[in-house]
Design a protein around this motif. Structure first.
Motif, short mmCIF file in Angstrom:
data_model
loop_
_atom_site.label_atom_id
_atom_site.label_comp_id
_atom_site.label_asym_id
_atom_site.label_seq_id
_atom_site.Cartn_x
_atom_site.Cartn_y
_atom_site.Cartn_z
N THR A 1 0.84 -1.20 0.00
CA THR A 1 0.00 0.00 0.00
C THR A 1 0.88 1.24 0.00
O THR A 1 1.81 1.37 0.80
N VAL A 2 0.55 2.18 -0.91
CA VAL A 2 1.29 3.44 -1.02
C VAL A 2 0.35 4.58 -0.65
O VAL A 2 -0.73 4.36 -0.10
N ALA A 3 0.74 5.80 -0.95
CA ALA A 3 -0.04 6.99 -0.55
C ALA A 3 -1.48 6.90 -1.04
O ALA A 3 -1.77 6.33 -2.10
N ASN A 4 -2.37 7.49 -0.24
CA ASN A 4 -3.81 7.54 -0.53
C ASN A 4 -4.44 6.16 -0.54
O ASN A 4 -5.52 5.97 -1.12
N GLY A 5 -3.80 5.19 0.11
CA GLY A 5 -4.37 3.86 0.24
C GLY A 5 -4.34 3.03 -1.03
O GLY A 5 -5.00 1.99 -1.10
N VAL A 6 -3.59 3.47 -2.05
CA VAL A 6 -3.52 2.73 -3.30
C VAL A 6 -2.68 1.47 -3.10
O VAL A 6 -1.58 1.52 -2.53
N MET A 7 -3.18 0.34 -3.57
CA MET A 7 -2.48 -0.94 -3.40
C MET A 7 -1.86 -1.36 -4.72
O MET A 7 -2.54 -1.46 -5.74
N LEU A 8 -0.55 -1.58 -4.71
CA LEU A 8 0.19 -2.00 -5.90
C LEU A 8 0.49 -3.49 -5.83
O LEU A 8 0.75 -4.04 -4.76
N ASP A 9 0.47 -4.13 -7.00
CA ASP A 9 0.96 -5.50 -7.10
C ASP A 9 2.47 -5.47 -7.28
O ASP A 9 3.04 -4.57 -7.90
N GLY A 10 3.12 -6.50 -6.75
CA GLY A 10 4.56 -6.63 -6.91
C GLY A 10 4.97 -8.08 -6.88
O GLY A 10 4.17 -8.97 -6.58
N TYR A 11 6.22 -8.32 -7.22
CA TYR A 11 6.78 -9.66 -7.02
C TYR A 11 8.17 -9.53 -6.43
O TYR A 11 8.83 -8.49 -6.54
N ASN B 1 2.92 0.31 -10.83
CA ASN B 1 2.28 1.50 -10.29
C ASN B 1 1.01 1.84 -11.06
O ASN B 1 0.70 1.23 -12.09
N GLU B 2 0.26 2.81 -10.56
CA GLU B 2 -0.89 3.30 -11.32
C GLU B 2 -0.41 3.85 -12.65
O GLU B 2 0.69 4.39 -12.77
N GLY B 3 -1.24 3.70 -13.67
CA GLY B 3 -0.87 4.13 -15.01
C GLY B 3 -0.35 3.00 -15.88
O GLY B 3 -0.23 3.17 -17.08
N THR B 4 -0.07 1.85 -15.29
CA THR B 4 0.27 0.67 -16.09
C THR B 4 -1.03 0.00 -16.54
O THR B 4 -2.08 0.20 -15.93
N PRO B 5 -0.99 -0.81 -17.61
CA PRO B 5 -2.24 -1.34 -18.18
C PRO B 5 -2.78 -2.57 -17.45
O PRO B 5 -3.23 -3.53 -18.08
N ALA B 6 -2.75 -2.55 -16.14
CA ALA B 6 -3.31 -3.65 -15.37
C ALA B 6 -4.83 -3.62 -15.44
O ALA B 6 -5.44 -2.55 -15.55
N PRO B 7 -5.48 -4.79 -15.38
CA PRO B 7 -6.95 -4.84 -15.44
C PRO B 7 -7.58 -4.43 -14.12
O PRO B 7 -8.20 -5.23 -13.40
N LYS B 8 -7.45 -3.15 -13.79
CA LYS B 8 -7.96 -2.62 -12.53
C LYS B 8 -8.90 -1.44 -12.75
O LYS B 8 -9.12 -0.65 -11.84
N GLY B 9 -9.41 -1.31 -13.95
CA GLY B 9 -10.35 -0.24 -14.24
C GLY B 9 -9.72 0.98 -14.87
O GLY B 9 -8.50 1.18 -14.82
N ARG B 10 -10.57 1.79 -15.50
CA ARG B 10 -10.12 2.96 -16.23
C ARG B 10 -9.34 3.94 -15.35
O ARG B 10 -8.30 4.46 -15.75
N GLU B 11 -9.84 4.23 -14.15
CA GLU B 11 -9.20 5.24 -13.31
C GLU B 11 -7.78 4.83 -12.96
O GLU B 11 -6.88 5.68 -12.92
N ALA C 1 7.06 8.41 -7.96
CA ALA C 1 6.70 8.56 -6.55
C ALA C 1 6.23 7.23 -5.97
O ALA C 1 6.63 6.84 -4.86
N GLN C 2 5.37 6.53 -6.71
CA GLN C 2 4.84 5.27 -6.18
C GLN C 2 5.88 4.16 -6.14
O GLN C 2 5.84 3.29 -5.26
N GLN C 3 6.83 4.18 -7.06
CA GLN C 3 7.91 3.19 -6.99
C GLN C 3 8.72 3.38 -5.71
O GLN C 3 9.07 2.40 -5.03
#
Length: 771
Positions: free
Chosen positions: A516-526, A581-591, A606-608
């Motif tokens: 979890t990063v700023a504003n409660g956004v959850m990123l996938d990682g490995y 991070n956000e902005g990658t083409p993951a299937p998590k919705g348009r936003e 920033a999110q990295q």
């Protein structure tokens, strides 16, 4: 790439899940090791890198396949029993019965000693002739120039197309629907060749360095995937084609310092953000020859793109996808092929950008004209719609809280759409189906007990599919399945030898995690851990980043040589980590995907940083004093942004072929995500790492090929000047005349990856140490 690489040129497909192939090179080791151990470890790593990048010992075996008879038969190219060349072999899909359709001796030209090698092939619509693409040459990214031969089975005659055309100069040869002729492009002009008489008709004559007929300019090939830019009408009487007028587009010069005694230059047209684009239009002409009738489209041609063009299910109308320059407004125009008039059929809009995706036609019972299949994010998800041909109204097909990754196929008779999705896990991909009438919820077709990344090449009748699946630790398996029961009929290739051999490199499956990063956004990682990992020790970290809208890195699929390279580094004692991070083409919705609009590079960097810091707080075995980050292309840009904007987080950065200043990348890509420089000056400034170079505090290696036609060497030179001006120490490696892949020439990939490994180990000591 994880998707099937479709060779639309002449109708077969190459199934490819091998991932992006990079090349690698030698390595140094930490002073903490004793000399004998150091030498032994270095030798072991060098041997493995040599096996991967020089000897290609870990190459994935692919399958070259084409459906026939709607899917009840498929053909595969196999080694010939004659010992020379290849045979084209047919299999009955249901039974597996094998028949040699075309043998290597049949593909041997008169007076030739060897049969033709097959790069791609296609049957004529009447199944009596075979088109062979051979002796191919690369044009930018793919081998799209070469020689074409036609085998007439009834006459047992093998004929080379093109008359007296120079070797390897024909492009995109395509049978007419009535099988009587073949159209192709040569030197930016269109030709039609009659197969019975050999008569060649030149359809266009204005092709030149500026005027391109039937294929595309550089930027449209790179960013819109346009290559074959002409289409036969269903009645074989007409050809519709793209024309690009490059006059006024900025000319870029590449300099080759090593090809001759004096430097050699190569010039081509490359539009940068805010500069002049090609004027693009669609013309229609008779296949027998004659004048072109141009389609009338609204607005200034240089301020629009023609992303797609197809005959609209008949020989009277053409469907054109007409994007405005900012790529916010996607107009589908229906054009009358005889009058040239066009009308708006359907429109899609987005405040950020719209993505151009392949469309298809859906038949309607009792109605002659089909509906249009279309993908749109208009409801917040990437969903499939059925657009009524008469009214232009769109009806939702995929009614679920999730994204369609891509269309896999359509079962017209049964009334089903097959598509890829993974609504619960953005690192994976599965086959689903939805009713074409939009009723009910999508249902998963891939068995629930088969995790990983799955792709499908569905037969035209929707009854069968070639199923390809892999995971990070399992190379691709290709098999034939029936639909919708997903029963495995036979395995085409299991890459068993590669799976066994790669166990010597792979430390095991990575840990897929969430942070979890700023504003409660959850990123996938490995995280790939060393094979002897001990959680009571502290380990150095290498973060691999891409972070832009073109791709994900955190996907549970075979990642080819890149995955093997990262696994080798894990074996040396590193935690290899990646985040999407956000902005990658993951299937998590348009936003998720489009929240970065206008500020590419800002949120991602920033999110990295936030992600690795949050993970380090949670995982005490992460040694924050020994952390490096690396990436290629957009990932290289993010590496620079992280190193410059957040000094001290990573002690070392490795940036391969970066975009240092967004004003110097191509117009279509950069404007899609950033708008125009004149209206978004702050965004272009904030996203460009060159403007924050004063923040560099650690070790930095910059790598670039001087022959990069995509991300130009110019940007790196401007960055070098800035770092020199600022008095910042850094390291730099130029690969002369190499392109964006930095793979041309013997030993190049091995050298590059060895350089990355050596630089990493010189500045970030490997191995676990006591906490």
């Amino acid at each position: 790439m994880s998707k099937f690489l479709r060779v639309f040129t002449i109708g077969c497909v190459v199934l490819n899940l091998a991932g992006w192939s990079h090349v690698a090179a030698g390595a140094g080791f930490s002073d903490q090791l004793t000399a004998p151990a150091q030498d032994s470890s270095r030798a072991s790593l060098q041997e493995q890198l040599d096996a991967i990048f020089n000897k290609h010992a870990y190459a994935v075996k692919q399958v070259q396949l084409a459906w026939q008879n709607g899917g009840d038969t498929y053909t595969i190219v196999e080694p010939s029993t004659s010992g020379k060349g290849t045979d084209i072999v047919a299999y009955e899909t249901a039974s597996g019965k094998r028949t040699v359709l075309i043998s290597a001796p049949q593909l041997t030209p008169q007076d030739a000693k060897e049969p033709l090698s097959i790069d791609a092939y296609a049957w004529s619509p009447d199944k009596k002739k075979l088109l062979i693409f051979t002796n191919t040459r690369k044009v930018w990214r793919q081998n799209t120039r070469g020689d074409y031969w036609v085998l007439d089975e009834s006459a047992m005659k093998l004929t080379k197309l093109g008359g007296n055309a120079p070797e390897s100069t024909l492009m995109f040869a395509t049978f007419a629907p009535d099988s009587s002729r073949v159209a192709y492009v040569r030197a930016n002009n269109l030709y039609v060749e009659d197969l019975a008489t050999g008569r060649i008709t030149q359809l266009t004559s204005d092709g030149s360095a500026d005027i391109i007929n039937g294929t595309s300019d550089w930027v449209s090939e790179e960013e819109l995937d346009l290559r074959n830019c002409f289409r036969w009408s269903p009645d074989s009487q007409w050809i519709a084609y793209w024309q690009f007028d490059q006059s006024g587009v900025g000319e870029y010069t590449l300099i080759n310092d090593t090809a001759a005694e004096y430097p050699v230059t190569f010039k081509y047209d490359y539009p940068q953000p805010g500069t002049t684009n090609s004027a693009v239009r669609v013309g229609v002409l008779a296949a027998r020859g004659g004048p072109t009738r141009w389609i009338s489209l609204p607005g200034e041609l240089r301020q629009h793109y023609i992303a797609q063009m197809e005959w609209a299910g008949n020989s009277k109308e053409i469907l054109i996808e007409y994007l405005d320059r900012l790529q916010k407004r996607d107009q589908l125009m229906l054009a009358n092929a005889q009058t040239g008039e066009s009308r708006l059929f359907f429109e899609d809009r987005d405040e950020a950008w719209v993505d151009s995706v392949p469309f298809d036609w859906i038949g309607k019972t009792g109605v002659k004209e089909p509906d249009l299949f279309f993908l749109s994010e208009r409801d917040g998800w990437n969903h499939a719609y059925r657009v009524d041909r008469t009214t232009g109204n769109a009806r939702l097909i995929t009614n679920f809280q999730g994204d369609v990754l891509e269309k896999a196929g359509i079962d017209q008779e049964g009334g089903w759409l097959y598509f890829l999705a993974s609504p619960e896990n953005a690192t994976q991909s599965y086959l689903y189906r939805s009713r074409l009438d939009g009723q009910g919820k999508p249902e998963r077709v891939t068995p629930a007990d088969e995790p990983g990344f799955h792709s499908y090449y569905v037969s035209p009748n929707g009854h069968w599919a070639i199923h390809a699946y892999s995971s990070f630790a399992r190379p691709p398996v290709f098999e034939v399945v029936s639909l919708p029961d997903h029963k495995v009929l036979r395995t085409l290739e299991d890459n068993h030898e590669l799976a066994e051999k790669s166990k010597a490199i792979l430390p095991g499956p990575p840990e897929f995690l969430k942070v979890t990063v700023a504003n409660g956004v959850m990123l996938d990682g490995y995280m790939i851990k060393p094979p002897d990992f001990n959680p009571t020790k502290k380990y150095p970290v290498l973060v691999y980043v891409y972070g832009e809208p073109a791709d994900q890195t955190v996907v549970d699929r075979w990642d080819g040589v890149l995955g093997l390279f990262h696994s080798l580094l894990a074996r040396e004692g590193y935690l290899v980590i990646s985040f999407d991070n956000e902005g990658t083409p993951a299937p998590k919705g348009r936003e998720w995907r489009k929240c970065v609009y206008g500020a590419l590079g800002v949120l991602s960097s920033a999110q990295q940083v936030q992600a690795i810091q949050a993970l380090a707080r949670d995982r005490k075995y992460i040694d924050t004093s020994r952390m490096a980050i690396w990436g290629w292309s957009g990932g290289a840009s993010n590496t620079l942004n992280v190193m410059f904007r957040y000094p001290g987080v990573f002690s070392t950065g490795i940036s391969v072929a970066p975009v240092a200043d967004q004003r110097h990348y191509d117009s279509i890509y950069q404007e899609r995500y950033m708008g125009l420089p004149e209206t978004n000056q702050q965004g272009y400034h904030d996203g460009s790492p060159i403007n924050f170079a004063q923040g560099l505090a650690g070790h930095l290696l910059i790598v670039h090929g001087s022959g990069d036609d995509n991300v130009h060497f110019q940007g790196t030179e401007l960055l070098i000047n800035k770092l020199v001006e600022l008095g910042k120490p850094f390291d730099f490696m130029e690969y002369p005349n190499r392109t964006h892949s930095i793979s041309e020439g013997a030993g190049t990939s091995f050298h590059l990856y060895s350089l990355i490994a050596r630089y990493l180990e010189e500045h970030v000591a490997p191995g676990g140490v006591a906490q």
